[in-house]
Design a protein around this motif. Structure first.
Motif, mmCIF file in Angstrom:
data_model
loop_
_atom_site.group_PDB
_atom_site.id
_atom_site.type_symbol
_atom_site.label_atom_id
_atom_site.label_comp_id
_atom_site.label_asym_id
_atom_site.label_seq_id
_atom_site.Cartn_x
_atom_site.Cartn_y
_atom_site.Cartn_z
ATOM 1 N N LEU A 73 0.841 -1.739 0.116
ATOM 2 C CA LEU A 73 0.083 -0.070 -0.107
ATOM 3 C C LEU A 73 0.945 1.216 -0.131
ATOM 4 N N ILE A 74 2.446 1.390 0.499
ATOM 5 C CA ILE A 74 3.144 2.545 0.748
ATOM 6 C C ILE A 74 3.584 2.217 -0.739
ATOM 7 N N ASP A 75 3.901 1.848 -1.785
ATOM 8 C CA ASP A 75 4.251 1.489 -2.451
ATOM 9 C C ASP A 75 3.400 1.798 -4.197
ATOM 10 N N HIS A 76 2.120 1.432 -3.317
ATOM 11 C CA HIS A 76 0.867 1.780 -4.145
ATOM 12 C C HIS A 76 -0.245 2.209 -3.750
ATOM 13 N N VAL A 77 -0.534 3.229 -3.705
ATOM 14 C CA VAL A 77 -1.319 3.950 -3.058
ATOM 15 C C VAL A 77 -2.503 3.949 -3.131
ATOM 16 N N PRO A 78 -3.339 3.804 -1.634
ATOM 17 C CA PRO A 78 -4.822 3.244 -2.908
ATOM 18 C C PRO A 78 -5.908 4.645 -3.240
ATOM 19 N N ARG A 108 0.745 8.388 3.680
ATOM 20 C CA ARG A 108 0.116 7.334 2.507
ATOM 21 C C ARG A 108 -1.300 7.401 2.297
ATOM 22 N N LEU A 109 -1.814 7.036 4.234
ATOM 23 C CA LEU A 109 -3.402 7.524 4.615
ATOM 24 C C LEU A 109 -3.281 9.127 4.693
ATOM 25 N N ARG A 110 -3.099 10.140 4.637
ATOM 26 C CA ARG A 110 -2.602 11.984 4.468
ATOM 27 C C ARG A 110 -3.732 11.572 3.583
ATOM 28 N N GLY A 111 -2.601 11.426 2.386
ATOM 29 C CA GLY A 111 -3.723 11.637 0.778
ATOM 30 C C GLY A 111 -4.761 10.967 0.266
ATOM 31 N N VAL A 112 -5.684 10.316 0.979
ATOM 32 C CA VAL A 112 -6.435 8.834 0.368
ATOM 33 C C VAL A 112 -7.775 9.540 1.330
ATOM 34 N N GLU A 113 -9.138 9.036 0.197
ATOM 35 C CA GLU A 113 -10.700 9.050 0.713
ATOM 36 C C GLU A 113 -10.503 8.011 2.476
ATOM 37 N N LEU A 114 -10.801 8.462 3.482
ATOM 38 C CA LEU A 114 -10.344 7.162 4.807
ATOM 39 C C LEU A 114 -11.524 7.465 5.747
ATOM 40 N N GLU A 155 -12.990 0.840 -11.203
ATOM 41 C CA GLU A 155 -11.256 1.471 -11.470
ATOM 42 C C GLU A 155 -10.965 2.306 -10.242
ATOM 43 N N ARG A 156 -11.481 1.988 -9.542
ATOM 44 C CA ARG A 156 -11.040 2.608 -8.100
ATOM 45 C C ARG A 156 -10.139 1.567 -7.119
ATOM 46 N N ARG A 157 -8.917 1.826 -6.195
ATOM 47 C CA ARG A 157 -8.405 0.824 -5.653
ATOM 48 C C ARG A 157 -8.249 1.273 -3.929
ATOM 49 N N ILE A 158 -9.481 0.077 -3.683
ATOM 50 C CA ILE A 158 -9.971 0.092 -2.696
ATOM 51 C C ILE A 158 -9.112 -1.036 -1.599
ATOM 52 N N ALA A 159 -8.856 -0.065 -0.040
ATOM 53 C CA ALA A 159 -8.159 -0.914 0.561
ATOM 54 C C ALA A 159 -9.149 -1.183 2.026
#
Length: 392
Positions: A73-78, A108-114, A155-159
């Motif tokens: 997830l760090i290498d490929h941000v969701p 990485r988590l600061r830049g995603v929809e959490l 096409e969204r990446r969801i962790a």
């Protein structure tokens, strides 16, 4: 009649105040996490608690799967991260810190929809210095799913931060909508290293030595049934849980492995340990048989009997006899029928006389049970009650 019901409720309240609502009942606890808390809540209300963890949690620091998922997830941000449990999210951040990649993960988590499922998870997110984009008021993963699908997931990446719990339909629905779903396996479950306590609990459950069995996670329920199957005990366990032993689950997801086997469960409206214990405090005494016998009020509980206001523990053989007599109050039950009810019954009816003598001693009032010469035994119901049960 209404006055009699009111008096009965008052008597019940007095008994509960004196002994606790779960006095005389045996409750099994299968939890690995928070087992001590659950056991204490039950014991404070009078229950006898048998604890056997049905699984163990893989230590986060040793979990190679979680480490690999975190680095990925760090290498490929969701695009989206869904935090499902407070303890799981905190554990994930702490584990990443221990591996020396905590700051990278937080960045990485600061830049995603959490998305945070519920207020406890929201608190854990904020404690990590992050801010959630949204949290459902219902604490329901179904509401989280609805929001994601309404936004569109193609096409969204969801962790998805997992916590050992199955999320039926959640991942499948996202993938059907075109999303790439990445699981973050926080707190994976495995069989206990020492299976002896679990095997003992299985044996006691199969023998109907419990009044209720509690489950606080779906993996624990699945592991309990899986171990029963491995030992060849599954038919006996299913029979017990479909009959005399109450299956109490903290919520509907926890109940799924049991319900898949045709086992009915009880669940509190709020999916917490406190409400689970409160539910048992209503259900178990509510199922106890209360009879007026020889001028005494006798309430037959799981492994004890309330004779008026006194709690009298009774051995298993004695309880088996008493439950058999109470199925048809006041009727004579033959020695042969009572012998069949005894645990590990043989062919010698003298065992009935021995168990009956111990039962009378345990009850403290020998005349509660009458011997009917050459026929068997009966509960000495009061005359008015005798007429009531004559056709039962």
């Amino acid at each position: 009649m209404e006055q009699q019901r009111d008096e009965s409720r008052v008597d019940h309240m007095r008994d509960d105040e004196q002994h606790g609502p779960l006095a005389g009942f045996t409750v099994g606890v299968t939890a690995a996490r928070r087992a001590e808390e659950l056991g204490t809540l039950l014991e404070r209300r009078g229950a006898t608690v048998l604890h056997a963890p049905a699984l163990r949690i893989v230590p986060l620091a040793d979990d190679s799967e979680l480490l690999a998922a975190t680095k990925e997830l760090i290498d490929h941000v969701p695009d989206v991260v869904v935090a499902t449990t407070a303890i799981g999210f905190r554990g994930w951040i702490e584990a990443a810190d221990g591996w020396g990649i905590g700051d990278q993960l937080l960045d990485r988590l600061r830049g995603v929809e959490l998305l945070a499922r519920g207020p406890k998870v929201k608190g854990a997110v904020r404690a990590a210095g992050l801010t959630e984009a949204w949290s459902p008021g219902s604490e329901s993963m179904a509401e989280v799913l609805d929001r994601l699908l309404d936004e569109g997931v193609e096409e969204r990446r969801i962790a998805l931060q997992l916590h050992g719990e199955p999320l039926p339909g959640f991942v499948e629905s996202l993938r059907a909508g075109g999303a790439e779903v990445v699981g973050v396996p926080v707190y994976r479950w495995m069989e206990p290293e020492d299976l002896t306590p679990l095997d003992r609990l299985l044996d006691i459950t199969a023998a109907r030595g419990l009044d209720a069995l509690t489950f606080t996670s779906a993996p624990a329920a699945a592991s309990f049934l899986s171990r029963a199957e491995k030992r060849g005990l599954l038919p006996e366990i299913l029979s017990a849980l479909q009959g005399e032993v109450v299956s109490a689950c903290v919520g509907p997801v926890t109940a799924l492995p049991l319900q898949a086997r045709g086992i009915e469960t009880i669940q509190p409206e709020r999916f917490r340990l406190g409400p689970l214990v409160q539910l048992l405090c209503r259900e178990l005494p509510g199922g106890a048989r209360t009879l007026p016998i020889a001028g005494h009020r006798v309430e037959i509980r799981g492994h004890a009997v309330l004779v008026d206001d006194e709690l009298r523990p009774v051995p298993p053989a004695g309880m088996a006899l008493l439950h058999t007599l109470a199925r048809r109050p006041g009727w004579v039950v033959a020695r042969a029928d009572l012998l069949r009810a005894l645990p590990g019954s043989g062919t010698d009816e003298h065992a009935v006389e021995t168990a009956m003598a111990r039962l009378r001693t345990a009850l403290g009032v020998p005349r509660l049970i009458q011997t009917v010469v050459k026929r068997g035994y009966r509960l000495a119901l009061d005359p008015a009650a005798d007429a009531k049960y004559a056709d039962s």
